[in-house]
Design a protein around this motif. Structure first.
Motif, short mmCIF file in Angstrom:
data_model
loop_
_atom_site.label_atom_id
_atom_site.label_comp_id
_atom_site.label_asym_id
_atom_site.label_seq_id
_atom_site.Cartn_x
_atom_site.Cartn_y
_atom_site.Cartn_z
N HIS A 194 18.59 50.24 42.82
CA HIS A 194 18.54 50.86 44.29
C HIS A 194 19.94 50.98 44.95
N ASP A 231 19.18 47.86 35.79
CA ASP A 231 18.00 47.13 36.60
C ASP A 231 18.40 46.61 37.64
N LYS A 232 19.52 46.02 37.76
CA LYS A 232 19.79 44.71 38.66
C LYS A 232 20.22 45.96 39.86
N LEU A 233 21.18 46.97 39.97
CA LEU A 233 21.63 47.47 41.06
C LEU A 233 21.18 49.14 41.23
N GLU A 285 30.64 46.22 40.90
CA GLU A 285 29.76 45.87 39.99
C GLU A 285 29.11 47.53 39.79
N THR A 289 28.37 49.77 35.90
CA THR A 289 27.07 49.86 35.38
C THR A 289 26.57 51.45 34.76
#
Length: 129
Positions: free
Chosen positions: A75, A71-73, A46, A50
């Motif tokens: 961090h 936005d999702k990963l 994933e 990105t």
């Protein structure tokens, strides 16, 4: 005395140079992103998927950056690139859980370092045209 005429096409020249700079910067950033995808540690894939290039432009500057995580990963991308200290985290007045450190597995910074000369060369070649 002969007739002499000098035409200055400054706006056109500036636009052409700016366009070539924009393309050179984009090509260089794409080279870095490609290398970062190759170096990115893969668990589920994933994070690797990105990695992308984003460009920006202002009246007096053009630039690009390679980003990972979206936005999702976001961090997760930071933790993978930089690692974590593995200390106790605090949330407000409550004491957080003690966490094991995450070992850094850099993929963005090494890609930039490895491709720096290539990016400069692409830029030079674009402007020579």
């Amino acid at each position: 005395m002969s007739n002499f005429r000098l035409d200055w096409n400054g706006a056109q020249l500036t636009a052409e140079v700016r366009g070539e700079c924009r393309e050179a910067i984009r090509e260089g950033a794409e080279a870095i992103a490609t290398d970062a995808r190759r170096l990115c540690p893969v668990d589920s894939g994933e994070l690797k998927n990105t990695i992308e290039v984003a460009t920006w432009e202002k009246p007096d500057a053009i630039g690009a950056y390679v980003k990972a995580g979206g936005d999702k990963l976001g961090h997760v991308a930071r933790f993978v690139e930089l690692g974590t200290p593995g200390t106790t985290y605090r949330a407000g007045k409550r004491k957080g859980k003690s966490r094991r450190p995450i070992k850094a597995k850099p993929y963005l910074r090494p890609s930039l370092k490895r491709n720096r000369t290539l990016v400069q060369e692409k830029f030079r070649n674009r402007l020579k045209q």
